[in-house]
Design a protein around this motif. Structure first.
Motif, PDB file in Angstrom:
ATOM      1  N   GLY A 196       0.813  -1.319  -0.104  1.00  0.00           N
ATOM      2  CA  GLY A 196       0.028  -0.085   0.091  1.00  0.00           C
ATOM      3  C   GLY A 196       0.899   1.093   0.220  1.00  0.00           C
ATOM      4  N   PHE A 197       0.151   2.267  -0.505  1.00  0.00           N
ATOM      5  CA  PHE A 197       0.893   3.727  -0.434  1.00  0.00           C
ATOM      6  C   PHE A 197      -0.288   4.650   0.188  1.00  0.00           C
ATOM      7  CE2 PHE A 197       2.191   7.764  -2.298  1.00  0.00           C
ATOM      8  CZ  PHE A 197       3.655   7.813  -1.875  1.00  0.00           C
ATOM      9  N   THR A 198       0.202   5.133   1.521  1.00  0.00           N
ATOM     10  CA  THR A 198      -0.768   5.912   2.280  1.00  0.00           C
ATOM     11  C   THR A 198      -0.144   7.365   2.195  1.00  0.00           C
ATOM     12  OG1 THR A 198      -0.868   4.096   4.015  1.00  0.00           O
ATOM     13  CG2 THR A 198      -1.615   6.270   4.648  1.00  0.00           C
ATOM     14  N   ILE A 199      -1.373   8.253   1.686  1.00  0.00           N
ATOM     15  CA  ILE A 199      -0.973   9.688   1.557  1.00  0.00           C
ATOM     16  C   ILE A 199      -1.942  10.511   2.554  1.00  0.00           C
ATOM     17  CG2 ILE A 199      -1.436  11.685   0.028  1.00  0.00           C
ATOM     18  CD1 ILE A 199      -1.342   9.660  -2.481  1.00  0.00           C
ATOM     19  N   MET A 200      -1.195  11.152   3.438  1.00  0.00           N
ATOM     20  CA  MET A 200      -1.663  11.953   4.618  1.00  0.00           C
ATOM     21  C   MET A 200      -1.463  13.272   4.201  1.00  0.00           C
ATOM     22  SD  MET A 200      -1.598   9.558   7.737  1.00  0.00           S
ATOM     23  CE  MET A 200      -2.780   8.094   7.942  1.00  0.00           C
ATOM     24  N   GLY A 201      -2.242  14.225   3.745  1.00  0.00           N
ATOM     25  CA  GLY A 201      -2.018  15.768   3.592  1.00  0.00           C
ATOM     26  C   GLY A 201      -1.108  15.733   2.215  1.00  0.00           C
ATOM     27  N   SER A 202      -0.275  16.656   2.162  1.00  0.00           N
ATOM     28  CA  SER A 202       0.610  16.539   0.623  1.00  0.00           C
ATOM     29  C   SER A 202       1.212  15.155   0.494  1.00  0.00           C
ATOM     30  CB  SER A 202       1.475  17.638   0.716  1.00  0.00           C
ATOM     31  OG  SER A 202       2.231  17.792  -0.395  1.00  0.00           O
ATOM     32  N   HIS A 205     -10.545   6.591   0.483  1.00  0.00           N
ATOM     33  CA  HIS A 205     -10.540   7.733   1.178  1.00  0.00           C
ATOM     34  C   HIS A 205     -11.277   7.884   2.434  1.00  0.00           C
ATOM     35  CE1 HIS A 205     -11.759  11.876   1.714  1.00  0.00           C
ATOM     36  NE2 HIS A 205     -10.298  12.251   1.039  1.00  0.00           N
ATOM     37  N   PHE A 206     -10.538   7.813   3.419  1.00  0.00           N
ATOM     38  CA  PHE A 206     -10.877   7.723   4.941  1.00  0.00           C
ATOM     39  C   PHE A 206     -11.239   9.376   5.407  1.00  0.00           C
ATOM     40  CE2 PHE A 206      -8.124   4.263   3.990  1.00  0.00           C
ATOM     41  CZ  PHE A 206      -8.919   3.081   4.563  1.00  0.00           C
ATOM     42  N   LEU A 217      -5.675   9.031   2.174  1.00  0.00           N
ATOM     43  CA  LEU A 217      -5.866   8.406   0.829  1.00  0.00           C
ATOM     44  C   LEU A 217      -4.829   6.976   0.876  1.00  0.00           C
ATOM     45  CD1 LEU A 217      -7.362   8.122  -1.845  1.00  0.00           C
ATOM     46  CD2 LEU A 217      -5.505   9.666  -2.794  1.00  0.00           C
ATOM     47  N   GLN A 218      -5.715   5.889   0.882  1.00  0.00           N
ATOM     48  CA  GLN A 218      -4.863   4.614   0.660  1.00  0.00           C
ATOM     49  C   GLN A 218      -4.748   4.228  -0.589  1.00  0.00           C
ATOM     50  OE1 GLN A 218      -3.044   3.171   3.154  1.00  0.00           O
ATOM     51  NE2 GLN A 218      -3.003   0.894   2.475  1.00  0.00           N
ATOM     52  N   LEU A 219      -3.666   4.036  -1.403  1.00  0.00           N
ATOM     53  CA  LEU A 219      -3.600   3.165  -2.838  1.00  0.00           C
ATOM     54  C   LEU A 219      -3.203   1.732  -2.118  1.00  0.00           C
ATOM     55  CD1 LEU A 219      -1.800   5.727  -5.043  1.00  0.00           C
ATOM     56  CD2 LEU A 219      -4.325   5.453  -4.544  1.00  0.00           C
ATOM     57  N   ASN A 220      -4.031   0.698  -2.782  1.00  0.00           N
ATOM     58  CA  ASN A 220      -3.870  -0.334  -2.225  1.00  0.00           C
ATOM     59  C   ASN A 220      -3.586  -1.267  -3.802  1.00  0.00           C
ATOM     60  OD1 ASN A 220      -4.552  -0.606   0.516  1.00  0.00           O
ATOM     61  ND2 ASN A 220      -6.921  -0.330  -0.261  1.00  0.00           N
ATOM     62  N   SER A 221      -2.550  -2.196  -3.539  1.00  0.00           N
ATOM     63  CA  SER A 221      -2.243  -2.930  -4.600  1.00  0.00           C
ATOM     64  C   SER A 221      -2.266  -4.528  -4.154  1.00  0.00           C
ATOM     65  CB  SER A 221      -0.677  -3.005  -5.372  1.00  0.00           C
ATOM     66  OG  SER A 221      -0.138  -3.880  -5.777  1.00  0.00           O
ATOM     67  N   ILE A 271     -14.526   6.075   1.313  1.00  0.00           N
ATOM     68  CA  ILE A 271     -14.974   5.849  -0.058  1.00  0.00           C
ATOM     69  C   ILE A 271     -14.157   5.203  -1.023  1.00  0.00           C
ATOM     70  CG2 ILE A 271     -15.858   7.021  -2.190  1.00  0.00           C
ATOM     71  CD1 ILE A 271     -17.016   9.225  -0.447  1.00  0.00           C
ATOM     72  N   LEU A 272     -14.218   4.047  -1.539  1.00  0.00           N
ATOM     73  CA  LEU A 272     -13.483   3.325  -2.237  1.00  0.00           C
ATOM     74  C   LEU A 272     -13.727   2.881  -3.545  1.00  0.00           C
ATOM     75  CD1 LEU A 272     -11.551   0.699  -1.119  1.00  0.00           C
ATOM     76  CD2 LEU A 272     -13.469  -0.692  -1.834  1.00  0.00           C
ATOM     77  N   GLN A 273     -12.702   2.926  -4.416  1.00  0.00           N
ATOM     78  CA  GLN A 273     -12.956   2.905  -6.088  1.00  0.00           C
ATOM     79  C   GLN A 273     -12.058   1.807  -6.439  1.00  0.00           C
ATOM     80  OE1 GLN A 273     -11.106   6.312  -8.120  1.00  0.00           O
ATOM     81  NE2 GLN A 273     -10.195   4.573  -9.249  1.00  0.00           N
TER      82      GLN A 273
END
Ligand SMILES: C=C1C[C@]23C[C@H]1CC[C@H]2[C@@]12CCC[C@@](C)(C(=O)O1)[C@H]2[C@@H]3C(=O)O
Ligand SMILES: O=C(O)CCC(=O)C(=O)O
Ligand SMILES: [Fe+2]
Length: 344
Positions: free
Chosen positions: A137-143, A295-296, A205-209, A233-235
């Motif tokens: 995973g790649f977690t984005i918080m803020g920028s 998106h949390f 925002l969590q990108l999951n692979s 919300i998930l896509q």
């Protein structure tokens, strides 16, 4: 950003968890075999099941009622007519594909530091399980700039622009849904400071692979959990998410092109005095790689979340009041037991 950055901080301190080089693995290592974990085994359900969560069009005049109903019965629904541009959703997926397609050495440059919330790595909840998940995973918080620069020293801009645009649009959509839901809880959104001026709200925002797996029925993409959020919300273009429903068991959520999946998180469950379901969910894997973006959204850390009291939501509170910060900390220490620890 905000309170969510603290999630699972302490559980990670003692273990540095590094994802496998999935591309080079031909058989499932013992460390990744989940088969023995009885009813939690991923093998149990790879099918759709007889019933599935509702699909709701946000443009439908009846949408508010259907959303409330779905929050109660399933804790999850699919949403169409949400206004997020298809092109943006596709860009997020293809940027995720690019990121996870980088060589391992490159990805490890953005590895989450122990106790850190953002960056590349295994799921934050990994320390609570004795087997590893088939996941990165790649977690984005803020920028997103700091970690993305480590991946692409020169070419990080396209990725960042897409993610920032997506974060903003998803935050607005989440707040639109919160207003609809708050109405049914008899909360006047106009009086909720953090919703009017959402500066302090925490988002991630969590990108999951889920890499292509040589032995899918014995591997676990993402272990069962409920989300530490108000709403998630998930896509994903591809199916793989399963939700647990009392009486029906694990049910696959069939991906619908262009739709997003909305799920109730722990904070909305508490706020609704347990009437809205914080849905337990997990992810199964296949021979084909799958990506998703989650998106949390949570209120600012110092906000106190207490069950609303009314005819519809009960006259007796089932949970003690908790600060967002305090609950995130409890969840990080006790994971699945967190909700029962704040039960009255
Ligand atoms: C804002 C959040 C919510 C987190 C922690 C933090 C950042 C990443 C989120 C996830 C994403 C993957 C599943 C999960 C269970 C995980 O391991 O990390 C999530 C967790 C939670 O919902 O509790
Ligand atoms: O990948 C998915 O479908 C679900 C991801 C998820 O549950 C999460 O990121 O919290
Ligand atoms: Fe989740």
């Amino acid at each position: 950003m905000g309170a969510l950055a603290e999630a699972y901080k302490h559980s990670l301190l003692d273990k540095q968890l590094i994802p496998l080089d999935y591309g080079s693995v031909r058989t499932l290592p013992e460390s990744h075999i989940w088969l023995d974990q009885s009813d939690e085994s991923p093998y149990v359900a790879h099918s759709t099941g007889p019933i599935s969560p509702p699909v709701i069009n946000l443009m439908d005049p009846d949408a508010p009622r259907l959303i409330i109903q779905a929050c109660e019965t399933w804790g999850v629904f699919q949403l169409t007519g949400h206004g997020i541009p298809t092109k943006l959703m596709e860009d997020v997926e293809s940027e995720a594909e690019k990121l996870f397609g980088l060589p391992v050495d490159q990805k490890l440059k953005a590895l989450r530091s122990p106790g850190g919330g953002a960056g590349y790595g295994l799921p934050h909840i990994s320390p609570f399980f004795n087997k590893h998940m088939w996941h990165e995973g790649f977690t984005i918080m803020g920028s997103p700039i700091y970690h993305t620069r480590q991946l692409w020293p020169q070419a990080y801009q396209g990725f960042c622009e897409t993610m920032v645009d997506y974060q903003n649009q998803l935050k607005a959509l989440t707040e639109q849904l919160i207003r609809i839901i708050f109405k049914s809880l008899n909360i006047n959104s106009e009086e909720v400071d953090w919703l009017k001026d959402s500066q302090g709200s925490s988002t991630a925002l969590q990108l999951n692979s889920y890499p292509a797996c040589p032995d899918p029925t014995r591997a676990m993409g993402l272990a069962p959990h409920t989300d530490t959020s108000l709403i998630t919300i998930l896509q994903s273009k591809t199916s793989g998410l399963q939700v647990f429903k009392e009486g029906a068991g694990w049910t696959l959520v069939q991906s619908i092109p262009g739709a997003v999946i909305v799920n109730v998180g722990d904070f909305l469950h508490i706020l609704s005095n347990g009437v809205f379901t914080t849905v337990r969910h997990r992810v199964v894997v296949t021979h084909i790689q799958r990506f998703s973006a989650a998106h949390f959204y949570a209120p600012p850390g110092d906000v106190i979340v207490s069950p609303v009291m009314s005819k519809d939501f009960g006259e007796v509170p089932r949970y003690r009041s908790v600060s967002v910060k305090g609950y995130v900390e409890t969840k990080g220490k006790h994971f699945e037991k967190a909700l029962s620890l704040i039960k009255k």
